[in-house]
Design a protein around this motif. Structure first.
Motif, PDB file in Angstrom:
ATOM      1  N   MET A   1      -4.209  10.306  -5.703  1.00 50.63           N
ATOM      2  CA  MET A   1      -2.793  10.047  -5.414  1.00 50.63           C
ATOM      3  C   MET A   1      -2.149   9.361  -6.606  1.00 50.63           C
ATOM      4  SD  MET A   1      -1.075   7.848  -2.316  1.00 50.63           S
ATOM      5  CE  MET A   1      -1.152   9.239  -1.203  1.00 50.63           C
ATOM      6  N   SER A   2      -0.971   9.843  -7.002  1.00 51.46           N
ATOM      7  CA  SER A   2      -0.266   9.234  -8.117  1.00 51.46           C
ATOM      8  C   SER A   2       0.474   7.988  -7.663  1.00 51.46           C
ATOM      9  CB  SER A   2       0.740  10.227  -8.715  1.00 51.46           C
ATOM     10  OG  SER A   2       1.812  10.427  -7.809  1.00 51.46           O
ATOM     11  N   ILE A   3       0.861   7.161  -8.642  1.00 49.64           N
ATOM     12  CA  ILE A   3       1.584   5.948  -8.316  1.00 49.64           C
ATOM     13  C   ILE A   3       2.952   6.278  -7.711  1.00 49.64           C
ATOM     14  CG2 ILE A   3       2.808   5.524 -10.486  1.00 49.64           C
ATOM     15  CD1 ILE A   3       0.749   2.970  -8.476  1.00 49.64           C
ATOM     16  N   GLU A   4       3.495   7.460  -8.044  1.00 51.90           N
ATOM     17  CA  GLU A   4       4.805   7.838  -7.518  1.00 51.90           C
ATOM     18  C   GLU A   4       4.743   8.125  -6.018  1.00 51.90           C
ATOM     19  OE1 GLU A   4       3.457   9.145 -10.237  1.00 51.90           O
ATOM     20  OE2 GLU A   4       4.736   8.260 -11.786  1.00 51.90           O
ATOM     21  N   THR A   5       3.616   8.680  -5.561  1.00 50.96           N
ATOM     22  CA  THR A   5       3.488   9.025  -4.143  1.00 50.96           C
ATOM     23  C   THR A   5       2.774   7.946  -3.339  1.00 50.96           C
ATOM     24  OG1 THR A   5       1.455  10.243  -4.636  1.00 50.96           O
ATOM     25  CG2 THR A   5       3.508  11.501  -4.594  1.00 50.96           C
ATOM     26  N   ALA A   6       2.284   6.898  -3.985  1.00 47.70           N
ATOM     27  CA  ALA A   6       1.566   5.827  -3.286  1.00 47.70           C
ATOM     28  C   ALA A   6       2.379   5.180  -2.173  1.00 47.70           C
ATOM     29  CB  ALA A   6       1.093   4.775  -4.286  1.00 47.70           C
ATOM     30  N   PRO A   7       3.712   4.987  -2.323  1.00 51.08           N
ATOM     31  CA  PRO A   7       4.459   4.355  -1.229  1.00 51.08           C
ATOM     32  C   PRO A   7       4.337   5.068   0.112  1.00 51.08           C
ATOM     33  CG  PRO A   7       5.767   4.299  -3.232  1.00 51.08           C
ATOM     34  CD  PRO A   7       4.562   5.155  -3.523  1.00 51.08           C
ATOM     35  N   SER A   8       3.967   6.343   0.115  1.00 51.17           N
ATOM     36  CA  SER A   8       3.809   7.053   1.386  1.00 51.17           C
ATOM     37  C   SER A   8       2.658   6.506   2.205  1.00 51.17           C
ATOM     38  CB  SER A   8       3.587   8.554   1.134  1.00 51.17           C
ATOM     39  OG  SER A   8       2.346   8.777   0.470  1.00 51.17           O
ATOM     40  N   ARG A   9       1.786   5.719   1.585  1.00 49.93           N
ATOM     41  CA  ARG A   9       0.674   5.091   2.309  1.00 49.93           C
ATOM     42  C   ARG A   9       0.963   3.640   2.672  1.00 49.93           C
ATOM     43  NH1 ARG A   9      -4.212   7.493   2.964  1.00 49.93           N
ATOM     44  NH2 ARG A   9      -4.473   9.522   1.987  1.00 49.93           N
ATOM     45  N   ILE A  10       2.193   3.212   2.501  1.00 55.58           N
ATOM     46  CA  ILE A  10       2.574   1.833   2.829  1.00 55.58           C
ATOM     47  C   ILE A  10       3.478   1.850   4.055  1.00 55.58           C
ATOM     48  CG2 ILE A  10       3.749  -0.249   2.036  1.00 55.58           C
ATOM     49  CD1 ILE A  10       3.003   0.564  -0.829  1.00 55.58           C
ATOM     50  N   ARG A  11       3.101   1.105   5.077  1.00 56.76           N
ATOM     51  CA  ARG A  11       3.918   1.003   6.285  1.00 56.76           C
ATOM     52  C   ARG A  11       4.472  -0.411   6.428  1.00 56.76           C
ATOM     53  NH1 ARG A  11      -1.232   1.930  10.138  1.00 56.76           N
ATOM     54  NH2 ARG A  11      -1.678   3.215   8.323  1.00 56.76           N
ATOM     55  N   PHE A  12       5.660  -0.522   6.956  1.00 53.72           N
ATOM     56  CA  PHE A  12       6.237  -1.821   7.313  1.00 53.72           C
ATOM     57  C   PHE A  12       6.060  -2.001   8.818  1.00 53.72           C
ATOM     58  CE2 PHE A  12       9.292  -3.309   3.799  1.00 53.72           C
ATOM     59  CZ  PHE A  12       8.440  -2.843   2.811  1.00 53.72           C
ATOM     60  N   VAL A  13       5.542  -3.142   9.220  1.00 55.79           N
ATOM     61  CA  VAL A  13       5.233  -3.413  10.623  1.00 55.79           C
ATOM     62  C   VAL A  13       6.078  -4.584  11.097  1.00 55.79           C
ATOM     63  CG1 VAL A  13       3.418  -3.991  12.272  1.00 55.79           C
ATOM     64  CG2 VAL A  13       2.866  -2.587  10.261  1.00 55.79           C
ATOM     65  N   LEU A  14       6.871  -4.367  12.134  1.00 55.53           N
ATOM     66  CA  LEU A  14       7.691  -5.423  12.719  1.00 55.53           C
ATOM     67  C   LEU A  14       7.053  -5.858  14.031  1.00 55.53           C
ATOM     68  CD1 LEU A  14      11.308  -3.979  12.224  1.00 55.53           C
ATOM     69  CD2 LEU A  14       9.851  -5.198  10.577  1.00 55.53           C
ATOM     70  N   VAL A  15       6.735  -7.146  14.143  1.00 51.84           N
ATOM     71  CA  VAL A  15       6.005  -7.662  15.303  1.00 51.84           C
ATOM     72  C   VAL A  15       6.955  -8.458  16.207  1.00 51.84           C
ATOM     73  CG1 VAL A  15       4.089  -9.104  16.090  1.00 51.84           C
ATOM     74  CG2 VAL A  15       3.874  -7.787  13.968  1.00 51.84           C
ATOM     75  N   GLY A  16       7.036  -8.058  17.474  1.00 50.90           N
ATOM     76  CA  GLY A  16       7.764  -8.834  18.468  1.00 50.90           C
ATOM     77  C   GLY A  16       9.235  -9.012  18.171  1.00 50.90           C
TER      78      GLY A  16
END
Length: 255
Positions: A1-16
């Protein structure tokens, strides 16, 4: 995976999350920075018209966000979990500035691996138990005299830093032999190890009447710093299984 497409593996999680509008505003903050993976953990109220209005064009990010019951479920397949926190707590984690956290997240995602950036409740943030599920803490150095930061604003800060890191071409550290690189352990696998470790310590009477929480916090920090692989988790769990078996034999307990 290239650094350009890496953000697709990052999720933001909002709790409660307490206010549906904040979930919509967070989705908007993410999409402006090219991020699209949002996970909602046990929001106090379901998504409503206000949430979608405040998403202002990021209805797809908000509408596609899975809703799960626990943080552990939201990050089970992740190998790096960053918890955003505003104040010091009993859970001692290495604390990163947003820019450094973004570089770490992007480099890990480029390996490739799954990464989560976790945000807590508007009033109280993440609990100590939730922070224990994180590998590192992220602190936004806001004005100490007025440190309260809106949830969507905090999401925007981290999303912006991730985009800047990606545009700057942060490079992931490549292993010497990528074809034989060990697969990093998932969050669920590491939590399984911690569960067995806690039981094994009880089985061998390690605590000797003392409260186990302090020792387990220190052991969690020790193992989380190492970045365990799947093979290492299996090895450690095998050792613990043998220790538990010997403890049962020593006390004549049936398996």
């Amino acid at each position: 995976m290239s650094i350009e497409t890496a953000p697709s593996r990052i999720r933001f999680v909002l709790v409660g999350t307490q206010h549906p509008g904040n979930m919509g505003a967070a989705a908007r903050a993410m999409k402006t920075m090219g991020l699209g993976r949002l996970v909602l953990v046990a929001p106090e109220k379901p998504l409503d018209d206000e949430a979608f209005r405040r998403s202002a064009g990021a209805e797809d990010v908000l509408g596609d966000a899975p809703v799960v019951a626990t943080l552990a479920e939201a990050v089970a397949d992740c190998t790096l979990v960053l918890g955003c926190t505003a104040r010091a707590r009993r859970v001692q984690l290495e604390e990163l500035l947003p820019a450094v956290a973004a570089e770490r997240a992007l480099a890990k995602a480029a390996e490739p691996a799954e990464v989560a950036i976790v945000f807590g409740r508007e009033r109280t943030g993440l609990t100590n138990e939730e922070l224990q599920l994180c590998h590192l803490a992220v602190h936004i150095p806001s004005n100490p005299d007025f440190s309260s930061l809106n949830l969507a604003a905090a999401v925007q800060v981290l999303a912006y830093e991730l985009r800047m890191a990606a545009l700057g071409g942060v490079a992931a550290a490549a292993p010497a032999d990528p074809e034989h690189r060990e697969q990093p352990a998932s969050h669920a696998q590491v939590e399984g190890l911690f569960g067995q470790l806690g039981q094994a310590l009880d089985d061998i009477d390690f605590h000797k009447g003392r409260a186990p929480e302090s020792a387990m916090r220190k052991l969690r920090r020790l193992f989380l710093r190492t970045g365990l692989s799947e093979q290492e988790v299996r090895l450690l769990r095998g050792i613990l299984s043998d220790a538990q078996r010997m403890a049962r034999l020593a006390t004549h307990k049936p398996e």
